[in-house]
Each structure stands twice: as C-alpha cells, then as structure tokens.
Design an enzyme around this catalytic site. Structure first.
Site, mmCIF file in Angstrom:
data_model
loop_
_atom_site.group_PDB
_atom_site.id
_atom_site.type_symbol
_atom_site.label_atom_id
_atom_site.label_comp_id
_atom_site.label_asym_id
_atom_site.label_seq_id
_atom_site.Cartn_x
_atom_site.Cartn_y
_atom_site.Cartn_z
ATOM 1 N N GLU A 1 -12.627 -2.167 0.039
ATOM 2 C CA GLU A 1 -11.970 -1.871 1.207
ATOM 3 C C GLU A 1 -12.701 -1.758 2.175
ATOM 4 O OE1 GLU A 1 -8.677 -0.963 1.494
ATOM 5 O OE2 GLU A 1 -7.815 -1.529 -0.598
ATOM 6 N N GLU B 1 -10.341 0.601 10.033
ATOM 7 C CA GLU B 1 -9.900 -0.721 10.210
ATOM 8 C C GLU B 1 -10.254 -1.184 11.534
ATOM 9 O OE1 GLU B 1 -6.338 -2.356 8.846
ATOM 10 O OE2 GLU B 1 -5.677 -0.621 7.778
#
Length: 292
Positions: free
Chosen positions: A109, A131
């Site tokens: 991730e 992100e």
C-alpha cells in the site's frame, strides 16, 4: 411482579447497559493500559530497520510532520498493544502468517519500490505516508448518510493501510475517539499522528465489516467460508485478505494485476524472512469480491 419477570427485566437492563458502556470505550483510552503484544515476540528494532530501511521520514525531508521516523518500530509497538488479539491467536505458524500478511499489505500500500530499486523492490515498503499525484482524490461518498463527508475535506489514503473514504474515517473515528466527527472533520490526523495512523491500519485489519470478515479472522482460522463463499472461490488464505482490502479492483478477474502480484511476492518475501510456510490460497484472482 413475579420473581421470574424481575430477573428477565434485570437481564435486559444489564445487557443494554453493557452494550452502551462498551460503545463508549474509545480505543485511545487503551493507550494507558500497556497491554502486552506479540509484535515484539517476532520483531525487534534491528529487524524493523532491515525490513523497512526507506520508510517515511528516514533519510528524507518529512515535509508533512517533520517527524524523523513516522513509521518507527516504537510507534508500531505502541499501536499493537491496543489490539491484544493481533498476533496472539492460533498457533505460532498462524501468528507468523498473520504478521507476514499484515506487513505485505501495508508494504505494498505504501511502496516506493521499483524493479531496479537499490536493495530490491521489497526494501521500499512504508515509503509513502499519503496518496500522491493523480490518485489523491477526495474519496467522499455522499450516499453514506451515517458518515457524511465534510465540505472541503479529503479522505484519500493515509497511513500504513492508506485508509480511504469518509465512511472508513468515520467508523475508525468512532472506534478511536468515541465519535465519528473527529476524523471526518480532521482527516489529516492520520498523516500527523504516528500512533493514530498505525492504529487505523490495525483497526481495519482486526474489524469485520459485513459482508467481509476481518483480515485477522481470515489468517488465524476464525473465518469459516459459507457455501456461497466457496462457490465464489473465497477461501481462507492470504488472497482473501486482499479481497477484503481491495477486492472490487484486484480480485476476480482471473489474472493478477501488477499491484496484486507484488502483494503476493511481498507475502512470500516476509514468509521466507520469518521462516514460515505461506499456506494455501495465496492469490485472489479467482475469488469474486465479498458481497457477490
């Protein structure tokens, strides 16, 4: 009032009281309890530095929190103590597999690796905190009426699990703070407070969200697939944890996506490191997403 009826009312009252009381206990209050954790049974700081030498804040300027080691071993130890069932159920083999599965998922991730990366792809887990680039969307689902997004707030991936979407922020906020608004109004807490950030990943790992079981229950054998699960290819093993985390995108197509393939390879990498067999059903390519 007959004694039998009095007892029945007392049971109902106590059940309501216990249920209400349980819902008011916030995870953050467990920080004071100093529970033990098997995380330190399998890992120490030297091993952590070997496995994640390029984690966020190490050898780079942390422009978000000015924290020299956001994903520190110490912060992970603190967070795992809040979830005493993590790595403590089942056999040693099951516990090691759960550790490998958890590390594989958070490493992918947050991976900053590439095939020719110094030290190899698998040394670049926990590189990112949030992100980045085009993936940095609002992730606001207005149909989730219980956890409405706040105007101007973004619920993109943050932390080891890259927790996303307002409904996940709201549910974790309820679990951690005892209310849904703390993180709905201040989602950046997950990119500024290391322990809360890591706890969000562990909360997601440990908490079933119907129709999905928890990743923890999958890895320690608590989850028993139904006849429909078996029909749709959903079987216990590492692949089912990916189905829980990102099944709608990465599972059920019959072929592994590149990101999925790296998850599988990460899992095998950690299994080799901790000297444990990976078990069966490692992939989710032939598993339909939960809920189908």
């Amino acid at each position: 009032m007959p004694l039998r009826k009095k007892i029945a009312y007392l049971i109902i009252f106590l059940g309501f009281f216990n249920s209400s009381y349980a819902q008011t206990i916030a995870l953050k209050d467990s920080l004071q309890n100093n529970h033990s954790t098997n995380f330190t049974k399998y890992l120490n700081k030297k091993m952590w530095n070997q496995l994640f030498p390029h984690r966020y804040g190490i050898g780079m300027m942390d422009t978000i929190t000015n924290n020299p080691d956001f994903y520190s071993f110490e912060a992970f130890v603190t967070a795992t103590k809040i979830f005493p069932s993590f790595l403590s159920e089942g056999s040693v083999t099951m516990q090691k597999r759960e550790l490998c599965a958890f590390l594989a998922n958070i490493a992918q991730e947050t991976s900053g690796g590439w095939n020719e990366a110094p030290g190899g792809y698998f040394k670049w887990g926990l590189y990112f905190l949030t992100e980045t680039g085009k993936r940095k969307k609002m992730y606001a689902d207005t149909s989730k009426k219980n956890y409405p997004p706040v105007a101007g707030k973004f619920y993109y991936g943050r932390g080891p699990k890259q927790l996303s979407w307002n409904y996940n922020y709201g549910q974790f906020s309820e679990a951690w703070y005892g209310n849904k608004d703390s993180l709905l109004q201040n989602p950046d807490i997950l990119s500024t407070n290391p322990v809360v950030s890591i706890a969000s990943a562990l909360w997601f790992w440990m908490t079933p969200q119907y129709p999905k079981p928890s990743c923890h229950d999958i890895m320690v054998g608590n989850w028993k697939p139904t006849a429909n699960d078996i029909k749709k290819g959903r079987l216990p093993g590492f692949g089912a944890t990916l189905n829980v985390i990102n099944g709608g995108v990465e599972c059920g197509s019959g072929t592994a996506m590149e990101s999925s393939a790296y998850r599988y390879k990460y899992y095998l990498f950690f299994c080799n490191y901790f000297h444990v067999s990976p078990g069966s059903n490692i992939e989710c390519s032939n598993q339909k997403p939960f809920g189908q």
